[in-house]
Write an enzyme that holds these catalytic residues in place. Structure first.
Site, PDB file in Angstrom:
ATOM      1  N   ASN A   9       7.875   0.413   0.257  1.00 11.79           N
ATOM      2  CA  ASN A   9       7.231   0.749   1.459  1.00 11.79           C
ATOM      3  C   ASN A   9       6.847  -0.418   2.317  1.00 11.79           C
ATOM      4  OD1 ASN A   9       6.389   2.188   3.763  1.00 11.79           O
ATOM      5  ND2 ASN A   9       4.753   3.313   2.598  1.00 11.79           N
ATOM      6  N   TRP A  10       7.530  -0.853   3.324  1.00 10.27           N
ATOM      7  CA  TRP A  10       6.937  -2.090   3.960  1.00 10.27           C
ATOM      8  C   TRP A  10       5.991  -1.794   4.958  1.00 10.27           C
ATOM      9  CZ3 TRP A  10      12.232  -5.041   5.875  1.00 10.27           C
ATOM     10  CH2 TRP A  10      12.880  -5.502   4.513  1.00 10.27           C
ATOM     11  N   LYS A  11       5.775  -0.454   5.369  1.00 11.47           N
ATOM     12  CA  LYS A  11       4.746   0.076   6.279  1.00 11.47           C
ATOM     13  C   LYS A  11       5.008  -0.766   7.662  1.00 11.47           C
ATOM     14  CE  LYS A  11       1.589   1.284   2.433  1.00 11.47           C
ATOM     15  NZ  LYS A  11       0.390   1.457   2.052  1.00 11.47           N
ATOM     16  N   HIS A  99       3.225  10.342   3.716  1.00 10.59           N
ATOM     17  CA  HIS A  99       2.447   9.645   3.186  1.00 10.59           C
ATOM     18  C   HIS A  99       1.157   9.606   3.643  1.00 10.59           C
ATOM     19  CE1 HIS A  99       0.848   5.539   2.514  1.00 10.59           C
ATOM     20  NE2 HIS A  99       1.793   5.252   1.784  1.00 10.59           N
ATOM     21  N   GLU A 101      -0.889   7.849   4.902  1.00 11.52           N
ATOM     22  CA  GLU A 101      -1.159   7.165   6.146  1.00 11.52           C
ATOM     23  C   GLU A 101      -1.260   8.085   7.326  1.00 11.52           C
ATOM     24  OE1 GLU A 101       0.251   3.477   5.244  1.00 11.52           O
ATOM     25  OE2 GLU A 101      -1.118   3.186   3.611  1.00 11.52           O
ATOM     26  N   GLU A 171       0.456   9.348  -4.808  1.00 12.82           N
ATOM     27  CA  GLU A 171      -0.475   8.113  -4.571  1.00 12.82           C
ATOM     28  C   GLU A 171      -1.519   8.580  -4.227  1.00 12.82           C
ATOM     29  OE1 GLU A 171       2.651   5.122  -2.534  1.00 12.82           O
ATOM     30  OE2 GLU A 171       1.870   6.330  -0.840  1.00 12.82           O
ATOM     31  N   GLY A 177      -3.802   0.010  -1.290  1.00  6.88           N
ATOM     32  CA  GLY A 177      -3.946  -1.243  -0.552  1.00  6.88           C
ATOM     33  C   GLY A 177      -5.406  -1.633  -1.100  1.00  6.88           C
ATOM     34  N   SER A 217      -1.309   0.223  -5.385  1.00  7.60           N
ATOM     35  CA  SER A 217      -1.497  -1.058  -6.189  1.00  7.60           C
ATOM     36  C   SER A 217      -0.622  -1.360  -7.163  1.00  7.60           C
ATOM     37  CB  SER A 217      -2.960  -1.308  -6.034  1.00  7.60           C
ATOM     38  OG  SER A 217      -3.913  -1.035  -5.267  1.00  7.60           O
ATOM     39  N   GLY A 238       3.805  -0.676  -1.828  1.00  5.23           N
ATOM     40  CA  GLY A 238       3.481  -1.320  -0.666  1.00  5.23           C
ATOM     41  C   GLY A 238       3.530  -2.692  -0.504  1.00  5.23           C
ATOM     42  N   GLY A 239       2.270  -3.508  -0.716  1.00  5.39           N
ATOM     43  CA  GLY A 239       2.019  -4.908  -0.475  1.00  5.39           C
ATOM     44  C   GLY A 239       2.772  -5.675  -1.506  1.00  5.39           C
TER      45      GLY A 239
HETATM   46  P1  13P Z   1       0.076  -0.506  -2.092  1.00  2.00           P
HETATM   47  O1  13P Z   1       1.196  -0.941  -3.047  1.00  2.00           O
HETATM   48  O2  13P Z   1      -0.021  -1.572  -1.104  1.00  2.00           O
HETATM   49  O3  13P Z   1      -1.212  -0.265  -2.662  1.00  2.00           O
HETATM   50  O4  13P Z   1       0.684   0.681  -1.210  1.00  2.00           O
HETATM   51  C1  13P Z   1       0.880   1.732  -1.777  1.00  2.00           C
HETATM   52  C2  13P Z   1       1.667   2.751  -0.810  1.00  2.00           C
HETATM   53  O5  13P Z   1       1.153   3.290   0.128  1.00  2.00           O
HETATM   54  C3  13P Z   1       2.963   2.943  -1.149  1.00  2.00           C
HETATM   55  O6  13P Z   1       3.615   3.758   0.056  1.00  2.00           O
END
Ligand code: 13P
Length: 256
Positions: A9-11, A99, A101, A171, A177, A217, A238-239
């Site tokens: 997920n590149w966000k 998600h 977010e 999640e 993050g 993470s 994510g990251g």
């Molecule tokens: P991180 O891997 O950056 O913690 O993000 C997880 C996430 O929200 C994937 O959708």
């Protein structure tokens, strides 16, 4: 029975040019590799979807395309939104919904998420439906029931004929993050409870075919431990999905 999945997920990262470059780098990093059945998905920002789709076609890449969000209406006066048919037109196979977010910053509800799942499935796009508890719920020891309630609301009235066509991502919000990964046992506890809930709703056979991913993470250093758990079928990343090197490492390690 269930293929592992590693989804990135590149966000809100990578503009069009950077997104195409990252997709190309990932295609190169995975080219000719035996992934041992691990399915790989990348979910770029909406404006990058078409470009990444072209990279996938041109390189015959070992990953497929997912979107990060969708609206549940077919078309019309919904400024700024994206219809399922528009995702279909750029060959998106998957779409993240719910998600934390989007729930937190944009007020998405379980009802919205349920409608989005139905709209996507009508178009043959596979939802990656997210759930997960905030820190205060975890500290109060109520995380399992919190997530079970989300699953029940998010899946209400869904018809799942092919369990490979519906994916859940657990999640925990406190792990996103933050560098604080849930332990593999924490992930298993909730992913196991999710599968039991799915079995109550859809029957055991269907529940056994639905992938339940962990997210928060996840990185090359902890992926093997996570996917070793019986009910953790991969990760939503994510990251660590923003660098072709890290992400391809995760894919390889998950399959070992
Ligand atoms: P991180 O891997 O950056 O913690 O993000 C997880 C996430 O929200 C994937 O959708």
């Amino acid at each position: 029975m269930r293929n592992l999945m590693i989804a990135g997920n590149w966000k809100m990262n990578k503009n069009y040019t950077e997104g195409v470059e990252l997709a190309q780098g990932l295609a190169d990093a995975l080219a000719g590799k035996d992934l041992n059945g691990v399915e790989v998905v990348v979910c770029p920002p909406t404006v990058d979807l078409k470009g990444v789709s072209e990279v996938i076609d041109q390189t015959n890449a070992q990953f497929s395309l997912g979107a990060q969000n969708v609206y549940f209406e077919e078309s019309g006066a919904f400024t700024g939104e994206t219809a399922p048919s528009m995702l279909e037109a750029v060959n998106a196979t998957y779409c993240i919904i719910g998600h934390s977010e989007r729930r937190g910053y944009f007020g998405e509800t379980d009802e919205d998420i349920n409608k989005k799942a139905k709209a996507l499935m009508t178009h043959g796009i596979v939802p990656i439906s997210c759930c997960g508890e905030p820190l205060e719920v975890r500290e109060a020891g109520k995380h399992v029931e919190f997530v079970v309630d989300q699953i029940k609301a998010d899946t209400e009235g869904l018809e799942i004929t092919d369990p490979s066509k519906y994916v859940i991502a657990y999640e925990p919000i406190w792990a996103i993050g933050t560098g604080k990964t849930a332990t593999a046992d924490d992930a298993q506890e909730v992913c196991g409870a999710i599968r039991e809930t799915l079995a109550e709703i859809f029957g055991k056979e269907t529940a056994d075919g639905i992938r339940v991913l962990y997210g928060g993470s996840a990185k090359p250093g902890n992926i093997a431990e996570l996917v070793a758990k019986p009910d953790v079928d991969g990760a939503l990343v994510g990251g660590a999905s923003l660098k072709a090197e890290d992400f391809s490492q995760m894919v390889i390690k998950a399959g070992e």
